[in-house]
Design a protein around this motif. Structure first.
Motif, PDB file in Angstrom:
ATOM      1  N   GLU A 160       0.835  -1.201   0.000  1.00  0.00           N
ATOM      2  CA  GLU A 160       0.000   0.000   0.000  1.00  0.00           C
ATOM      3  C   GLU A 160       0.876   1.259   0.000  1.00  0.00           C
ATOM      4  O   GLU A 160       0.599   2.213  -0.719  1.00  0.00           O
ATOM      5  CB  GLU A 160      -0.945   0.009   1.210  1.00  0.00           C
ATOM      6  CG  GLU A 160      -2.075  -0.993   1.102  1.00  0.00           C
ATOM      7  CD  GLU A 160      -2.961  -0.733  -0.098  1.00  0.00           C
ATOM      8  OE1 GLU A 160      -3.613   0.327  -0.152  1.00  0.00           O
ATOM      9  OE2 GLU A 160      -2.999  -1.592  -1.002  1.00  0.00           O
ATOM     10  N   GLU A 163      -5.059  -9.872  -1.463  1.00  0.00           N
ATOM     11  CA  GLU A 163      -5.199  -8.414  -1.401  1.00  0.00           C
ATOM     12  C   GLU A 163      -6.611  -7.940  -1.080  1.00  0.00           C
ATOM     13  O   GLU A 163      -6.806  -7.080  -0.219  1.00  0.00           O
ATOM     14  CB  GLU A 163      -4.734  -7.790  -2.714  1.00  0.00           C
ATOM     15  CG  GLU A 163      -4.805  -6.282  -2.692  1.00  0.00           C
ATOM     16  CD  GLU A 163      -4.274  -5.661  -3.964  1.00  0.00           C
ATOM     17  OE1 GLU A 163      -3.950  -4.465  -3.899  1.00  0.00           O
ATOM     18  OE2 GLU A 163      -4.184  -6.340  -5.007  1.00  0.00           O
ATOM     19  N   SER A 188      -7.690  -5.846   2.189  1.00  0.00           N
ATOM     20  CA  SER A 188      -8.301  -4.529   2.029  1.00  0.00           C
ATOM     21  C   SER A 188      -9.601  -4.441   2.827  1.00  0.00           C
ATOM     22  O   SER A 188      -9.849  -3.448   3.524  1.00  0.00           O
ATOM     23  CB  SER A 188      -8.557  -4.258   0.553  1.00  0.00           C
ATOM     24  OG  SER A 188      -9.123  -2.988   0.371  1.00  0.00           O
TER      25      SER A 188
END
Length: 190
Positions: free
Chosen positions: A37, A64, A68
């Motif tokens: 990130e 991912e 997230s």
């Protein structure tokens, strides 16, 4: 131990980290996710970052979205402690490949002038981009000056710069990122 490894191990394993964020997903830790990130904030190529971390691209691709969602849920929760942990870990990740931004990283007057121009801009992000800054640069600089403003002398200089006439936007010298970053010198290693 490298600086990168220290960051990956620095996230607390105790109760300060929500349960959903403690175990890796597909072999991808929260630390790996945060470093990627941070790299995106600076426009670094994700495949190169994953190779540097030793994380297979396919594993990261599978993990991912789950990371997230979990991080978003934790940030949206009522526990401000995670917000502080997240901000600190992201800031430390950004410091792995930090670059000088002269004079904004050394001169409080220049930093405050830049901030004042950003406050007056229709699109502060565009102002920063035109100056050659990434969102990661802006976060690093904000973190740097937040720490320095604890010094009463620096705070007084900042207040004077904010209350005086607005100076022209300072010219910036922003070199390209060096990635992967050089290993920490031997004397800095634990």
């Amino acid at each position: 131990m490298s600086t990168r490894d220290a960051l990956l191990r620095a996230l607390p394993a105790d109760g300060r980290l929500p349960e959903a964020l403690r175990a890796p997903i597909e072999g991808v830790s929260l630390g790996h996710y945060l470093i990627v990130e941070a790299a995106r904030l600076d426009g670094l190529p994700v495949p190169a970052v994953l190779a540097w971390l030793g994380v297979p691209q396919r594993a990261f691709a599978r993990a991912e979205e789950l990371w997230s969602e979990r991080v978003s849920d934790a940030l949206a929760g009522d526990d401000d402690r995670f917000d502080a942990l997240y901000e600190d870990a992201l800031g430390r990740a950004l410091s792995l490949w930090a670059r000088p931004v002269d004079p904004l990283d050394r001169d409080i007057g220049a930093w405050m002038t830049f901030q004042r121009h950003a406050l007056e801009a229709i699109d502060p992000g565009e102002l920063a981009r035109r100056a050659g800054l990434t969102p990661g640069d802006e976060l690093r600089l904000a973190r740097l000056w937040r720490a320095r403003l604890a010094d009463p002398e620096v705070l007084a200089l900042a207040e004077a710069a904010m209350s005086g006439p607005l100076a022209p936007l300072p010219a910036l010298a922003v070199p390209p990122f060096v990635f992967p970053p050089a290993p920490a010198p031997a004397e800095e290693r634990p």
